[in-house]
Write an enzyme that holds these catalytic residues in place. Structure first.
Site, PDB file in Angstrom:
ATOM      1  N   LYS A 228      39.469  35.379  28.655  1.00 52.44           N
ATOM      2  CA  LYS A 228      39.682  34.260  29.338  1.00 52.44           C
ATOM      3  C   LYS A 228      38.795  33.122  28.844  1.00 52.44           C
ATOM      4  O   LYS A 228      39.523  31.885  28.650  1.00 52.44           O
ATOM      5  CB  LYS A 228      39.431  34.386  31.057  1.00 52.44           C
ATOM      6  CG  LYS A 228      40.391  35.177  31.545  1.00 52.44           C
ATOM      7  CD  LYS A 228      39.938  35.553  33.149  1.00 52.44           C
ATOM      8  CE  LYS A 228      40.935  36.713  33.615  1.00 52.44           C
ATOM      9  NZ  LYS A 228      40.500  37.266  34.896  1.00 52.44           N
TER      10      LYS A 228
ATOM     11  N   GLN B 223      35.791  37.375  38.791  1.00 50.33           N
ATOM     12  CA  GLN B 223      36.520  38.536  38.335  1.00 50.33           C
ATOM     13  C   GLN B 223      36.276  39.732  39.298  1.00 50.33           C
ATOM     14  O   GLN B 223      35.320  40.122  39.744  1.00 50.33           O
ATOM     15  CB  GLN B 223      35.846  38.887  36.943  1.00 50.33           C
ATOM     16  CG  GLN B 223      36.733  39.908  36.121  1.00 50.33           C
ATOM     17  CD  GLN B 223      37.948  39.491  35.944  1.00 50.33           C
ATOM     18  OE1 GLN B 223      38.432  38.453  35.630  1.00 50.33           O
ATOM     19  NE2 GLN B 223      38.993  40.631  35.871  1.00 50.33           N
TER      20      GLN B 223
ATOM     21  N   ASP C  67      42.851  31.293  40.712  1.00 50.12           N
ATOM     22  CA  ASP C  67      43.640  32.539  40.815  1.00 50.12           C
ATOM     23  C   ASP C  67      44.621  32.492  42.085  1.00 50.12           C
ATOM     24  O   ASP C  67      45.407  33.191  41.870  1.00 50.12           O
ATOM     25  CB  ASP C  67      42.385  33.663  41.005  1.00 50.12           C
ATOM     26  CG  ASP C  67      41.905  34.458  40.183  1.00 50.12           C
ATOM     27  OD1 ASP C  67      42.790  34.748  39.036  1.00 50.12           O
ATOM     28  OD2 ASP C  67      40.769  34.948  40.204  1.00 50.12           O
TER      29      ASP C  67
HETATM   30  N1  GUN Z   1      40.933  41.550  38.273  1.00 55.08           N
HETATM   31  C1  GUN Z   1      42.363  42.044  37.891  1.00 55.08           C
HETATM   32  N2  GUN Z   1      43.250  41.143  37.660  1.00 55.08           N
HETATM   33  C2  GUN Z   1      42.591  39.939  38.155  1.00 55.08           C
HETATM   34  C3  GUN Z   1      42.915  38.373  38.306  1.00 55.08           C
HETATM   35  O1  GUN Z   1      44.073  38.246  38.131  1.00 55.08           O
HETATM   36  N3  GUN Z   1      41.898  37.644  38.795  1.00 55.08           N
HETATM   37  C4  GUN Z   1      40.493  38.049  39.095  1.00 55.08           C
HETATM   38  N4  GUN Z   1      39.849  37.053  39.258  1.00 55.08           N
HETATM   39  N5  GUN Z   1      40.495  39.616  38.915  1.00 55.08           N
HETATM   40  C5  GUN Z   1      41.165  40.016  38.443  1.00 55.08           C
END
Ligand code: GUN
Length: 281
Positions: free
Chosen positions: A54, A98, A121
């Site tokens: 990211k 995350q 998100d």
């Molecule tokens: N863990 C797995 N997929 C995601 C996501 O799309 N966002 C976040 N914050 N954590 C994740």
């Protein structure tokens, strides 16, 4: 001829567009540069890779990003305090925690503490609730939004089609179903309690099939002719090779469109997240 939906190429196109849009908005006196704060708790190797990917994507499109790391034994209160601090920091425009979080931390409390206007998100109940009500949320969850972007890129019709979503997670399955509904699909959701025989019969009728389970579940030639098969799953097979929920070699010849793993939904999720992170409220 089955068309393979190229998530890598499409994601690059979207990232370029985000970059162009940011460069354009820099010309405005009112420009507020986007700044994504990513919180990583503990040392889950997969989470570390996702977070670094990211950050790399953000750099590529010109979005400032900061990774904030906490030890696995951080208290819920410490984490919540950091989020309050980021909510109040006008220079931070996006906040992402995350997942998964360690068990002693209430994930829902954490998500609830993020300002909906910074919730890139799209997991906050205000954003999820708006999606459910058909009101424009500040952000749509990245994976389903990326899937819709990929389908739109290939002009795959959604309206009036029967879409089947396998998996009911808050991150993918539930928002995916809502987004397909919003595009006027007839949506069926299947999950771990769906009887196997029903699952087979339902899949046979899917014009759009989205599988987000994390294990090989779509195995046989049961998909509908010319259907669109979206594989969100990602796991490793016995040889350590990355694989999805769909047995690609068997299913691909029977459908019309299919996403590969890797190179399908994965890069689209990142591009879609960057699209979200470039938005400033
Ligand atoms: N863990 C797995 N997929 C995601 C996501 O799309 N966002 C976040 N914050 N954590 C994740």
């Amino acid at each position: 001829m089955t068309i393979i939906l190229d998530g890598k190429k499409t994601s690059e196109k979207i990232l370029n567009k985000v970059n162009e849009r940011l460069n354009e908005s820099k010309k405005s006196k009112l420009y507020l540069p986007p700044h994504l704060a990513v919180i990583l708790v503990g040392d889950n190797p997969a989470s570390k890779i996702y977070v670094n990917n990211k950050k790399k994507a953000a750099e590529k499109v010109g979005i400032k990003s900061t990774i904030i790391e906490f030890e696995v034994n951080v208290t819920e209160q410490e984490l919540l305090s950091k989020i309050v601090e980021l909510n109040n920091n006008d220079e931070v425009t996006g906040i992402l925690v995350q997942l998964p979080l360690p068990e002693h931390i209430d994930k829902n409390k954490v998500i609830l503490s993020i300002s909906p206007k910074k919730d890139v998100d799209g997991f906050h109940p205000e954003n999820g609730g708006k999606l459910l009500l058909g009101v424009e949320p500040y952000f749509y969850p990245a994976t389903p939004q990326g899937i819709i972007m990929l389908m739109d890129e290939y002009n795959i019709p959604i309206e009036g089609k029967h879409a089947v979503v396998i998996g009911r997670s808050n991150i993918v399955g539930k928002p995916m179903a809502q987004m397909l509904l919003r595009r006027n699909a007839t949506v069926t959701m299947c999950h771990s309690y769906t009887h196997q025989d029903d699952l087979v019969e339902i899949i046979k009728t899917a014009d759009i099939l989205v599988s987000a389970v994390g294990k090989k579940i779509v195995r046989c030639k049961m998909v509908k002719k010319n259907s669109c098969v979206i594989d969100v799953g990602i796991s490793r097979d016995a040889n350590g090779k990355l694989t999805g929920d769909v047995d690609f070699d068997i299913v691909a010849p029977s459908c019309g469109f299919i996403t590969p793993v890797p190179g399908g939904v994965g890069p689209m999720t990142i591009a879609s997240l960057m699209y979200n992170a470039s938005k400033v409220y």
